[in-house]
Design an enzyme around this catalytic site. Sequence first.
Site, PDB file in Angstrom:
ATOM      1  N   ASN A   1      -2.462   9.292   4.246  1.00 22.00           N
ATOM      2  CA  ASN A   1      -3.095   8.182   3.533  1.00 22.00           C
ATOM      3  C   ASN A   1      -4.120   8.729   2.537  1.00 22.00           C
ATOM      4  O   ASN A   1      -4.371   9.946   2.495  1.00 22.00           O
ATOM      5  CB  ASN A   1      -3.756   7.233   4.549  1.00 22.00           C
ATOM      6  CG  ASN A   1      -3.930   5.828   4.012  1.00 22.00           C
ATOM      7  OD1 ASN A   1      -3.757   5.576   2.818  1.00 22.00           O
ATOM      8  ND2 ASN A   1      -4.298   4.905   4.880  1.00 22.00           N
TER       9      ASN A   1
ATOM     10  N   HIS B   1       0.848  -1.198   0.000  1.00 20.40           N
ATOM     11  CA  HIS B   1       0.000   0.000   0.000  1.00 20.40           C
ATOM     12  C   HIS B   1       0.883   1.248   0.000  1.00 20.40           C
ATOM     13  O   HIS B   1       1.805   1.358   0.799  1.00 20.40           O
ATOM     14  CB  HIS B   1      -0.907  -0.006   1.241  1.00 20.40           C
ATOM     15  CG  HIS B   1      -1.758   1.202   1.361  1.00 20.40           C
ATOM     16  ND1 HIS B   1      -2.671   1.571   0.393  1.00 20.40           N
ATOM     17  CD2 HIS B   1      -1.839   2.168   2.325  1.00 20.40           C
ATOM     18  CE1 HIS B   1      -3.279   2.689   0.772  1.00 20.40           C
ATOM     19  NE2 HIS B   1      -2.789   3.071   1.928  1.00 20.40           N
TER      20      HIS B   1
END
Length: 343
Positions: free
Chosen positions: A298, A278
Site C-alpha cells: 500500500n 483504491h
Amino acid sequence: MGLLWVLSILLGLAASTSLENAEEWQMWKAQHGKWYLSWGEEMERHRVWLTNREFIENHNKKADVHGYSLALNHFGDLTDEQFAEKYLTYRRITRRQRRALVQYQPPSGLVRDSVPYEVDWRKVNAVTPVQDQGWCGSSYAFSTVGAIEGAWAIKRGSLRNLSAQNIVDCSVMYGNLGCLGGNMYTSYEYVYKNSGVDDASYYPYTGVESSCAFVKAGVAARINGTKIIQLGNEEDLQVAVAEEGPVSVAVDASSSTFRFYQKGIYDSSDCSRLKVNHAMLLVGYGNITYQDYWIVKNSWGESWGMDGYILMARNMYNQCGIATDASYPTLGQRSSWSSFPQI
Ligand SMILES: *[C@@H]1O[C@H](CO)[C@@H](O)[C@H](O)[C@H]1NC(C)=O
Ligand SMILES: *[C@@H]1O[C@H](CO)[C@@H](O)[C@H](O)[C@H]1NC(C)=O
Ligand SMILES: *[C@@H]1O[C@H](CO)[C@@H](O)[C@H](O)[C@H]1NC(C)=O
C-alpha cells in the site's frame, strides 16, 4: 504573548479533562502529529476518534474469528465519508480503455498447479520501500511506479525508486486528475508516450499537484506497453505475478476495516467486487493452512498494516475486486528504446 500562551494552555487543560479518554487522545494526537485549527474542530475530531476507537475495540475482541486485527492508526480522526473523499479516488478503467489493452494470456500448458505456491518479490529485491501518499489521492501513481520498478528490477536487473510525483503532475493531460485521482491505464499511457519516468531523486514526492517538471536526464525506466488481466480471473492473476512480476491492482477499500487494518489475512464480505476505488501493488501471494492470500503493497506509510503491507484473501471469488482492474507494464527489447515516440 506569554500571557496568551499560558491562557491557552490553561484553557486546553481545562477543556481536555472534559474529553472522554483525554489522555489517550492527547497521546494519539502527539504520535501522529495531529493538531487542529479550532477547538470546535478538535471536539468534532475527538468525537469521530471515539467512534472509531470503539469500532476497532469491538472488532479486535473477535479478531480470531475475523482472521485479522485493526489498529487506531493515523486515519483515526476521519469518518468513512471524509476518508473516502480524500483517499478513495481511484477511477476505474473504462470499457473503452479495457478494450484497447492487450489481455494477459498465461503461457499455454501452464496451470495453477505448476506455478509456485508462494511468491514474494520483496525477497529478490524487486520492490522499493513503502511510501506515504500523504494528503493526496495519488494511489494510482504509486501503483504505477511500483509495477514499473518491479518489471525493471526483474527484467533489467536494477531496482530504482521511480517518481510518483512525475505521474501526479504530468499525466493530467492524459486524463488523470493529480491529487484528485486517476488510474494506472492512463499513467502507463503517459509513461509510454513520454518515453520514460523520472527517478524519484530527480523528481521527489511532494504530495501536492504542481505543473509538470519532468527532466529527460532523470529518466530511470521506460515501458513499451501494458497488459491487463482478464476481469475477475484470480488464476491468471496468480500466474501473471509469478511469471511477470508485481502487478498493479485496485480494490474496494471503503470499509472501515480496510483503513484500520493492522495484521492477519483481510477477509471481508462487505466490499464490492466491481466498485474498486483504491490502487495498490500486488507483490506476491502465499497460503497458510486452508487460506490463500495476496501480498499487497500500500502507499499509506510503513506504520499502516503490516509494515505498510496488507495480506488479502485470495481465491475468494475476487474479493474486494482485486482481479477487477489488474494490469502490468511490459518493457520490450532494449533495442526498441530508440524507436519510442518522443514528445
Ligand atoms: C530508494 O529510496 C530509499 C529510501 O526511501 C533508499 O533507502 C534507497 O537506497 C533508494 N534506492 C535506490 C536504488 O536509490
Ligand atoms: C501451501 O500450499 C502448499 C500446496 O498445497 C502446501 O504444500 C504448503 O504446505 C502450504 N503452506 C502452508 C504454510 O500451509
Ligand atoms: C514490446 O516489446 C515486446 C518484446 O520486444 C514485443 O513483443 C511487444 O510487441 C512490444 N509491445 C508493443 C506495444 O510495442
